[in-house]
Design a protein around this motif. Structure first.
Motif, PDB file in Angstrom:
ATOM      1  N   ARG A   1      -4.885  12.885   6.046  1.00 55.29           N
ATOM      2  CA  ARG A   1      -5.035  13.276   4.654  1.00 55.29           C
ATOM      3  C   ARG A   1      -6.289  12.792   4.105  1.00 55.29           C
ATOM      4  NH1 ARG A   1      -1.622  14.447   0.304  1.00 55.29           N
ATOM      5  NH2 ARG A   1       0.208  15.487   0.813  1.00 55.29           N
ATOM      6  N   THR A   2      -6.434  11.224   4.554  1.00 55.13           N
ATOM      7  CA  THR A   2      -7.530  10.537   4.271  1.00 55.13           C
ATOM      8  C   THR A   2      -8.813  11.036   4.840  1.00 55.13           C
ATOM      9  OG1 THR A   2      -6.202   8.651   3.471  1.00 55.13           O
ATOM     10  CG2 THR A   2      -8.668   8.229   3.766  1.00 55.13           C
ATOM     11  N   ARG A   3      -8.661  11.223   6.102  1.00 54.56           N
ATOM     12  CA  ARG A   3      -9.854  11.613   7.192  1.00 54.56           C
ATOM     13  C   ARG A   3     -10.476  12.895   6.548  1.00 54.56           C
ATOM     14  NH1 ARG A   3     -13.409  13.331   8.640  1.00 54.56           N
ATOM     15  NH2 ARG A   3     -14.132  13.581  10.773  1.00 54.56           N
ATOM     16  N   LEU A   4      -9.615  13.982   6.123  1.00 54.03           N
ATOM     17  CA  LEU A   4      -9.833  15.337   5.665  1.00 54.03           C
ATOM     18  C   LEU A   4     -10.229  15.076   4.247  1.00 54.03           C
ATOM     19  CD1 LEU A   4      -7.470  17.572   7.481  1.00 54.03           C
ATOM     20  CD2 LEU A   4      -9.813  16.680   8.375  1.00 54.03           C
ATOM     21  N   GLY A   5     -10.083  14.063   3.445  1.00 52.92           N
ATOM     22  CA  GLY A   5     -10.676  13.971   2.087  1.00 52.92           C
ATOM     23  C   GLY A   5      -9.584  14.466   1.048  1.00 52.92           C
ATOM     24  N   LEU A   6      -8.409  14.457   1.503  1.00 53.03           N
ATOM     25  CA  LEU A   6      -7.185  15.042   0.616  1.00 53.03           C
ATOM     26  C   LEU A   6      -6.516  13.680  -0.237  1.00 53.03           C
ATOM     27  CD1 LEU A   6      -5.560  17.438   3.125  1.00 53.03           C
ATOM     28  CD2 LEU A   6      -7.447  17.852   1.511  1.00 53.03           C
ATOM     29  N   GLY A   7      -6.765  12.414   0.215  1.00 51.94           N
ATOM     30  CA  GLY A   7      -6.174  11.578  -0.608  1.00 51.94           C
ATOM     31  C   GLY A   7      -4.865  11.201   0.136  1.00 51.94           C
ATOM     32  N   ARG A   8      -4.349  10.005  -0.217  1.00 61.05           N
ATOM     33  CA  ARG A   8      -3.011   9.719   0.669  1.00 61.05           C
ATOM     34  C   ARG A   8      -1.751  10.054  -0.042  1.00 61.05           C
ATOM     35  NH1 ARG A   8      -6.116   5.313   2.599  1.00 61.05           N
ATOM     36  NH2 ARG A   8      -5.538   4.450   4.572  1.00 61.05           N
ATOM     37  N   GLY A   9      -0.674  10.252   0.662  1.00 59.24           N
ATOM     38  CA  GLY A   9       0.392  10.790  -0.133  1.00 59.24           C
ATOM     39  C   GLY A   9       1.523   9.657   0.091  1.00 59.24           C
ATOM     40  N   GLU A  10       2.663   9.833  -0.548  1.00 58.41           N
ATOM     41  CA  GLU A  10       3.682   8.743  -0.388  1.00 58.41           C
ATOM     42  C   GLU A  10       4.485   8.960   0.985  1.00 58.41           C
ATOM     43  OE1 GLU A  10       6.166   8.672  -3.859  1.00 58.41           O
ATOM     44  OE2 GLU A  10       4.458   8.028  -5.103  1.00 58.41           O
ATOM     45  N   ARG A  11       4.665   8.007   1.455  1.00 54.26           N
ATOM     46  CA  ARG A  11       5.672   8.132   2.852  1.00 54.26           C
ATOM     47  C   ARG A  11       7.058   8.569   2.480  1.00 54.26           C
ATOM     48  NH1 ARG A  11       1.908   8.034   4.783  1.00 54.26           N
ATOM     49  NH2 ARG A  11       0.593   6.485   5.822  1.00 54.26           N
ATOM     50  N   ASP A  12       7.405   9.628   3.421  1.00 55.08           N
ATOM     51  CA  ASP A  12       8.648  10.004   3.266  1.00 55.08           C
ATOM     52  C   ASP A  12       9.347  10.495   4.757  1.00 55.08           C
ATOM     53  OD1 ASP A  12       7.978  12.837   4.282  1.00 55.08           O
ATOM     54  OD2 ASP A  12       7.263  13.167   2.263  1.00 55.08           O
ATOM     55  N   GLU A  13      10.423  11.067   4.775  1.00 53.76           N
ATOM     56  CA  GLU A  13      11.258  11.173   6.222  1.00 53.76           C
ATOM     57  C   GLU A  13      10.730  12.294   6.902  1.00 53.76           C
ATOM     58  OE1 GLU A  13      13.664   9.437   7.637  1.00 53.76           O
ATOM     59  OE2 GLU A  13      13.578   7.875   6.008  1.00 53.76           O
ATOM     60  N   ARG A  14       9.881  13.328   6.262  1.00 51.97           N
ATOM     61  CA  ARG A  14       9.489  14.514   6.942  1.00 51.97           C
ATOM     62  C   ARG A  14       7.993  13.962   7.688  1.00 51.97           C
ATOM     63  NH1 ARG A  14       8.710  18.770   2.192  1.00 51.97           N
ATOM     64  NH2 ARG A  14       7.665  16.494   1.457  1.00 51.97           N
ATOM     65  N   GLN A  15       7.462  13.151   7.353  1.00 51.26           N
ATOM     66  CA  GLN A  15       6.085  12.634   7.975  1.00 51.26           C
ATOM     67  C   GLN A  15       6.233  12.506   9.398  1.00 51.26           C
ATOM     68  OE1 GLN A  15       4.711   9.768   5.269  1.00 51.26           O
ATOM     69  NE2 GLN A  15       3.006  11.142   4.491  1.00 51.26           N
ATOM     70  N   ARG A  16       5.353  12.959  10.234  1.00 50.70           N
ATOM     71  CA  ARG A  16       5.180  12.665  11.546  1.00 50.70           C
ATOM     72  C   ARG A  16       3.878  12.071  12.020  1.00 50.70           C
ATOM     73  NH1 ARG A  16       9.716  13.032  10.751  1.00 50.70           N
ATOM     74  NH2 ARG A  16      11.524  14.170  11.889  1.00 50.70           N
TER      75      ARG A  16
END
Length: 518
Positions: free
Chosen positions: A415-430
């Motif tokens: 997200r940060t690399r593409l300029g989208l801003g960080r998101g909160e961690r959750d179980e779906r992330q990989r």
């Protein structure tokens, strides 16, 4: 009058019809000859690393349409879109849509009523103005220069078609040398869950993975394992329940269910799984054959081997497609469907125009958009650990380091690399593990959706909206029938050479420090 003024005068003479529209309470116009059509605000796919004025990409009858906010192009205050908002599609060598507050009318004028742009005094930059249309009632309509608007924001948009970038973008880059060498000693698997148990299939036995529909069309007198059929891009796909294969009760289809499409007996079959978890690339030494005692009665088990991960704490049973359907009754159940499928394939081949080749992608999500990378570039997909080793004075998009089976893995927040801003961690992330510049690097994504086969005929170069965007998001897969658009990421462009080198040095430093402490 100099040559530039002569050119402007010639433009005034040839344009007598204009499309007028409103922005921020003022009246503007485009020459009618540049307007292709006017549409309502469409559904948009957001594109990272583009210019601020870019609203996103839309599907315009099978073509990719970049849509830009004209207020932002003209440095105007922003306002929410409403029912009167329209998109004016102009001809710029490729279609380009400008979002305006409201379309007013189409007018015809006397060329003598046009005055040069120097007479205009308002908040709009003068370099995007052609002139002003004066009416008898004293009203003024400002004519905007379509080419200046495009050039100021999207310098490469038109040039990309002239430069032959289509052919270059469609050319597949060779795989990384290190990745090729490693693939000889690894097994690539797609893992999934059934009743809480983790299984896997070799990725070369999987054609694609699709989301389960709300329902399957049941077929009268179908066999015990066949749930029914679904439509897969115009072809009937017989669907089998993995739960039934394992003798478990069949549950209603839910959004998290996935259908794994596999080849069997010259046809294709969809197998319903509870969920699809990860793409694994594991060394062969971690794969062991199924112990003979497990089969018990001598019957061939659907499981042909077991993968031992996390020091044996995580066991993944590797299935064999042939063994799953290795019984006369099951093959008879599928025979009629496969015969119909072969007949349809023959009909399609008869009318094949040579564009039937496909590419295989791992599809993942960031925000609400879908991205994809070539499956050959993906080493494996793992869960995000509870804790990452933080790295001080590193790039802002570096999340930290993880220990991946004894190897230090730098992890980047995509997200940060593409300029989208960080998101909160959750179980779906990989974490999608890729090799860039010879360095294995993990990229955190919101979720992994599927492994999809995409026909090369629906792949096209992404509009060149900014230099960095054009490098990173090189192509799009336009799938209007599915109401989807996949943004295809160029893996080797995710990190610059110095960034990849810094990641390698960081890993080496961590390893040296660990060894020094032993």
């Amino acid at each position: 009058m100099d040559a530039e003024e002569d050119l402007a005068a010639d433009e005034f003479d040839e344009d007598t019809d204009y499309v007028t529209f409103d922005m921020l309470g003022e009246r503007y116009a485009f020459p009618m000859r540049r307007v292709q059509e006017i549409i309502r605000m469409p559904a948009l796919v957001k594109v990272p690393l583009g210019p601020p004025s870019l609203e996103g990409l839309a599907n315009l009858r099978g073509r990719v349409l970049p849509v830009v906010n004209l207020r932002k192009c003209c440095d105007m205050a922003q306002a929410a879109h409403d029912e009167t908002t329209r998109v004016i599609v102009v001809d710029s060598g490729v279609p380009l849509g400008f979002v305006v507050d409201r379309v007013a009318s189409v007018i015809s004028i006397d060329p003598q009523s046009m005055e040069p742009a120097e007479s205009v005094q308002n908040t709009v930059r003068s370099d995007v103005l052609v002139g002003v249309i004066k009416s008898d009632g004293g009203e003024m309509t400002t004519v905007l220069d379509v080419d200046q608007l495009i050039g100021s924001q999207f310098a490469g948009l038109t040039a990309e078609r002239r430069s032959g970038r289509d052919a270059a973008s469609a050319t597949r880059l060779p795989a990384e040398t290190d990745a090729e060498a490693e693939s000889d000693d690894t097994l690539e698997l797609v893992s999934f869950a059934v009743e809480g148990q983790e299984y896997a299939l070799p990725i070369d036995q999987v054609q694609e993975i699709v989301q389960a529909p709300e329902s399957v069309s049941h077929v009268p007198n179908a066999g015990s394992r066949v749930l029914g059929v679904i439509d897969l891009r115009g072809r009937l796909l017989p669907v089998v329940s993995m739960r039934r294969v394992f003798g478990l009760p069949v549950t209603p289809l839910e959004p998290q269910n996935r259908i794994v499409v596999v080849s069997i007996g010259g046809g294709v079959v969809g197998v319903v799984m509870d969920t699809v978890r990860e793409v694994l690339r594991v060394p062969h030494q971690l794969v062991a054959p199924l112990p003979t005692v497990v089969a018990g009665d001598g019957r061939k088990s659907e499981v042909e081997s077991v993968v031992r991960l996390e020091d044996g704490k995580r066991l993944v049973s590797v299935l064999s497609v042939n063994r799953m359907f290795d019984s006369p009754e099951v093959r008879d159940e599928l025979a009629d469907y496969q015969e119909d499928d072969r007949e349809m394939a023959v009909e399609q081949e008869r009318f094949d125009d040579g564009r039937g080749d496909e590419e295989l992608f791992v599809v993942f999500r960031l925000d609400d958009e879908e991205y994809a990378v070539d499956v050959d570039a993906v080493q494996e997909i793992i869960r995000v650990p509870e804790a990452l080793i933080r790295v001080p004075k590193s790039f802002d998009f570096v999340e930290g380091l993880v220990n991946l089976r004894g190897t230090v893995l730098p992890v980047v927040d995509l997200r940060t690399r593409l300029g989208l801003g960080r998101g909160e961690r959750d179980e779906r992330q990989r974490i999608v593990v890729l090799i860039i510049g010879g360095v294995r690097t993990g990229f955190i994504v919101d979720s992994v959706a599927e492994v999809a086969r995409v026909g090369r005929n629906v792949l096209e170069p992404a509009p060149e909206l900014s230099a960095e965007q054009a490098r990173v998001v090189s192509r799009v897969a336009n799938l209007p029938e599915q109401q989807r658009m996949l943004l295809l990421v160029q893996v080797d462009q995710l990190l610059a050479a110095d960034q990849a080198g810094a990641a390698a040095e960081l890993c080496e430093a961590v390893v040296e420090e660990a060894l020094a402490g032993v």
